[in-house]
Design a protein around this motif. Structure first.
Motif, PDB file in Angstrom:
ATOM      1  N   PRO A 143     -10.345   1.227   6.972  1.00 45.01           N
ATOM      2  CA  PRO A 143      -9.585   2.139   7.824  1.00 45.01           C
ATOM      3  C   PRO A 143      -8.548   1.385   8.647  1.00 45.01           C
ATOM      4  N   GLY A 144      -7.368   1.992   8.774  1.00 45.40           N
ATOM      5  CA  GLY A 144      -6.301   1.377   9.548  1.00 45.40           C
ATOM      6  C   GLY A 144      -5.314   0.594   8.722  1.00 45.40           C
ATOM      7  N   ARG A 145      -5.651   0.329   7.460  1.00 49.92           N
ATOM      8  CA  ARG A 145      -4.703  -0.393   6.602  1.00 49.92           C
ATOM      9  C   ARG A 145      -4.125   0.591   5.592  1.00 49.92           C
ATOM     10  N   PRO A 146      -2.830   0.766   5.597  1.00 50.27           N
ATOM     11  CA  PRO A 146      -2.230   1.760   4.688  1.00 50.27           C
ATOM     12  C   PRO A 146      -2.344   1.318   3.236  1.00 50.27           C
ATOM     13  N   GLY A 147      -2.201   2.268   2.351  1.00 51.52           N
ATOM     14  CA  GLY A 147      -2.249   1.984   0.932  1.00 51.52           C
ATOM     15  C   GLY A 147      -3.616   2.266   0.344  1.00 51.52           C
ATOM     16  N   ASP A 148      -3.681   2.271  -0.977  1.00 54.60           N
ATOM     17  CA  ASP A 148      -4.943   2.559  -1.653  1.00 54.60           C
ATOM     18  C   ASP A 148      -5.259   1.512  -2.716  1.00 54.60           C
ATOM     19  N   GLU A 149      -4.669   0.303  -2.589  1.00 53.12           N
ATOM     20  CA  GLU A 149      -4.903  -0.734  -3.575  1.00 53.12           C
ATOM     21  C   GLU A 149      -6.355  -1.186  -3.523  1.00 53.12           C
ATOM     22  N   ILE A 150      -7.014  -1.169  -4.671  1.00 48.94           N
ATOM     23  CA  ILE A 150      -8.390  -1.662  -4.738  1.00 48.94           C
ATOM     24  C   ILE A 150      -8.356  -3.181  -4.648  1.00 48.94           C
TER      25      ILE A 150
END
Length: 615
Positions: free
Chosen positions: A104-111
């Motif tokens: 949470p708090g870090r943008p993006g959805d990179e696995i």
């Protein structure tokens, strides 16, 4: 029998390793002379572990007498899904990966492979102003905490740290060698800086990572940062070994860290982590009573060009019938084996970046730290962990009478190749068949010291911290350990490790207890009520001025020999800094270092412009 026939019979199982090595040595010249043929290759044994290797023929170049072994005496680390090394080992042994979406708090959805709460730090513990700490790269902050945990794991803060002297007597002769990830924090700050609204900027250089820690603790050995990407920590370890062998420092702390703070860094499969080791020459470690996790027998570094045959400025094109890529890849591992004094019969398990990819991903400078830690834990527990070449954990049975060994190797993205040979350690009087890893586990220490406890006067237990809140949190850790279901150290060994191996800070707790059960009750009462606690932050330490009196040392020794632990307890709580190690030596007891809980950090979010965390 020529070399080809020996190798054929070895592959077919007609010869065992020792027989083949003996015949090869006789066929190609004595070990220790330079090889004249093509670079040796690596033979995979069909009936052994998939990642076991031996060398076909003598190691290329002379096998030299190895330098004095160096001991790994302390470790700490934090990796995705593993807040400490106990949790990391559970994941290593089970073969669990750590890939997930960003926290949470870090943008993006990179696995990727992420640490939690990277914005949090405890500036008060290190005496750093909160505004200054907010400008520190979180990689540097995380490394500070981990490096301190390493020193505590080794029982090497306070008096034992002072006792690490250089040849000229300079105290705290400890080198710090580090690898760090990218300067994402400075990039984040630059996004919001304008000439109309200028503000202080974070430091962008990696040099601060080791230098800050050296400055805070007054360490006097070399303090150097290395950047060779994935191989940074292994190159740093190579430099540390050289410094130890040259006498430039009495001990060396080696570590690395990477955090993915800028959105551009969070590519799929990337990872984070921090880890560090403390090294000492083996003879010094044994004299100091350290717990030896394993030995470092040798290392080597070099460079592998992407295309070793391509011409470049100042280099002529060459033709060869040998495989140049294979020869380049084997050159540095062979050099590491030579540095370790190993010959053609050596069996070595391999560890590389692929071994930790499921655990930390593509973790840059943290890759080497994770690889080293995974290797040390396998040697310590004598278990071969799952990985690319093994489906599940296996008990590590020895192939012959030699110690178990691991070659840890990593090549950086630019071609900087580094390899380290690690070897299990058996205490004197034991061998590979009878030694166990129990000496490295909590509760395994012996307690043979005929000290005050033996006389029936109890044991003096001390804890200290920078604030009462820190002290209570650390006391809670000890109460949970000692009152829990797992093994615990003998009371005497635990108390000695705390007295001699931890620094004396301003807020202090002490008690004389007769057994572990009484200590648990005292600690629980302290955690609940907060008393008794000596708070020396506002002055008033050593009100009688005993520290400056020449007779004080003799007085303290007399109290110790007479078992006057309550009086010693009161003096220490009053602010008198007692040289517990000197008292132990005067009584005929050696230092015993056992693994204990680290001091508690009380972290708070600190970020650019007072924000709560990464964005």
């Amino acid at each position: 029998m020529d070399e080809k026939e020996v190798l054929t019979r070895f592959k077919n199982g007609d010869l065992d390793r020792a027989q083949a090595a003996a015949l090869l040595t006789g066929a190609t010249g004595a070990v220790g002379t330079a090889a004249t043929g093509p670079a040796p290759t690596v033979l995979q044994l069909p009936d052994a572990w998939p990642d076991l290797e031996v060398v076909e023929g003598p190691v290329a170049g002379p096998v030299v007498a190895p330098a004095e072994p160096v001991a790994v005496v302390g470790m700490a680390g934090h990796y995705p899904g593993a807040s400490d090394l106990a949790a990391f080992w559970r994941r290593v042994r089970a073969g669990h990966g750590s890939a997930s979406a960003p926290p949470p708090g870090r943008p993006g959805d990179e696995i990727g492979h992420y640490l939690e709460r990277v914005q949090d730090f405890d500036p008060e513990f290190f005496g750093i102003d909160a505004r200054e700490a907010a400008l520190m790269d979180p990689q540097e902050r995380l490394f500070l905490e981990t490096a301190w945990e390493v020193l505590e794991d080794a029982g090497c803060t306070g008096g034992r740290l002072d006792a690490l002297t250089a040849a000229d007597g300079t105290p705290r002769s400890v080198g710090v060698f580090t690898g760090a990830g990218s300067g994402d924090y400075a990039l984040l700050a630059a996004r919001t800086w304008t000439s109309e609204r200028p503000r202080p900027m974070p430091r962008g250089g990696r040099w601060s990572l080791p230098n800050r820690f050296s400055s805070l603790l007054g360490l006097t050995g070399p303090s150097q940062s290395v950047d060779t990407e994935q191989s940074s920590v292994l190159v740093a370890l190579h430099l540390a070994l050289a410094a130890l062998h040259r006498g430039e420092c009495a001990a060396a702390l080696v570590g690395g860290v990477q955090l993915l703070l800028h959105p551009a860094s969070r590519r799929p499969g990337a990872g984070e982590g921090v880890g560090a080791l403390l090294l000492k020459p083996l003879a010094r470690a044994l004299a100091d009573g350290d717990s030896v996790h394993c030995l470092v027998r040798g290392s080597a570094v070099g460079h592998i060009a992407p295309d070793s045959t391509a011409p470049g400025p100042g280099r002529r094109s060459r033709t060869t019938t040998a495989d140049p890529a294979h020869a380049a890849e084997q050159r540095v591992p062979q050099a590491a084996l030579r540095a370790a004094g190993l010959d053609a019969s050596a069996a070595v398990v391999r560890e590389d970046a692929a071994s930790v990819r499921a655990l930390v991903g593509e973790a840059g400078a943290a890759t080497g730290a994770a690889s080293l830690t995974r290797a040390v834990l396998q040697l310590r527990h004598r278990v071969l962990a799952p990985g690319p070449r093994r489906a599940e954990a296996e008990t590590w049975e020895r192939a012959d009478a030699a110690p178990r060994r691991i070659r840890v190797g990593t090549c950086g993205a630019g071609g900087a190749d580094a390899h380290v040979i690690l070897e299990e350690y058996f205490p004197a009087g034991t061998d590979a068949d009878t030694a166990t890893d129990a000496g490295h586990e909590i509760g395994a220490a012996t307690d043979t010291d005929p000290g005050p406890t033996a006389a029936g006067v109890g044991e003096l237990f001390v804890l200290s911290a920078p604030t009462p809140a820190h002290l209570a949190a650390t006391a809670r850790r000890f109460a949970e350990l000692l009152g829990g279901p797992g093994p615990v150290p003998p009371l005497g060994a635990l108390a000695r490790s705390l007295r001699t191996g931890r620094s004396a800070m301003d807020c202090r707790f002490a008690a004389v207890v007769g057994d572990t059960a009484e200590l648990v009750r005292v600690l629980e009462r302290f955690v609940r009520d907060g008393t008794p606690c000596a708070d020396l932050r506002d002055g008033g330490a050593d009100p009688l001025g005993l520290a400056g009196a020449p007779e004080t040392d003799r007085y303290l020794t007399a109290l110790w020999r007479a078992g006057r632990l309550h009086q010693l307890c009161g003096l220490w709580l009053s602010g008198l800094d007692v040289d517990w190690a000197a008292l132990e030596r005067a009584h005929g007891a050696g230092t015993v270092v056992v693994p204990l809980p680290a001091s508690a950090f009380l972290r708070v979010p600190l970020w650019l412009g007072g924000e709560e965390g990464p964005a």
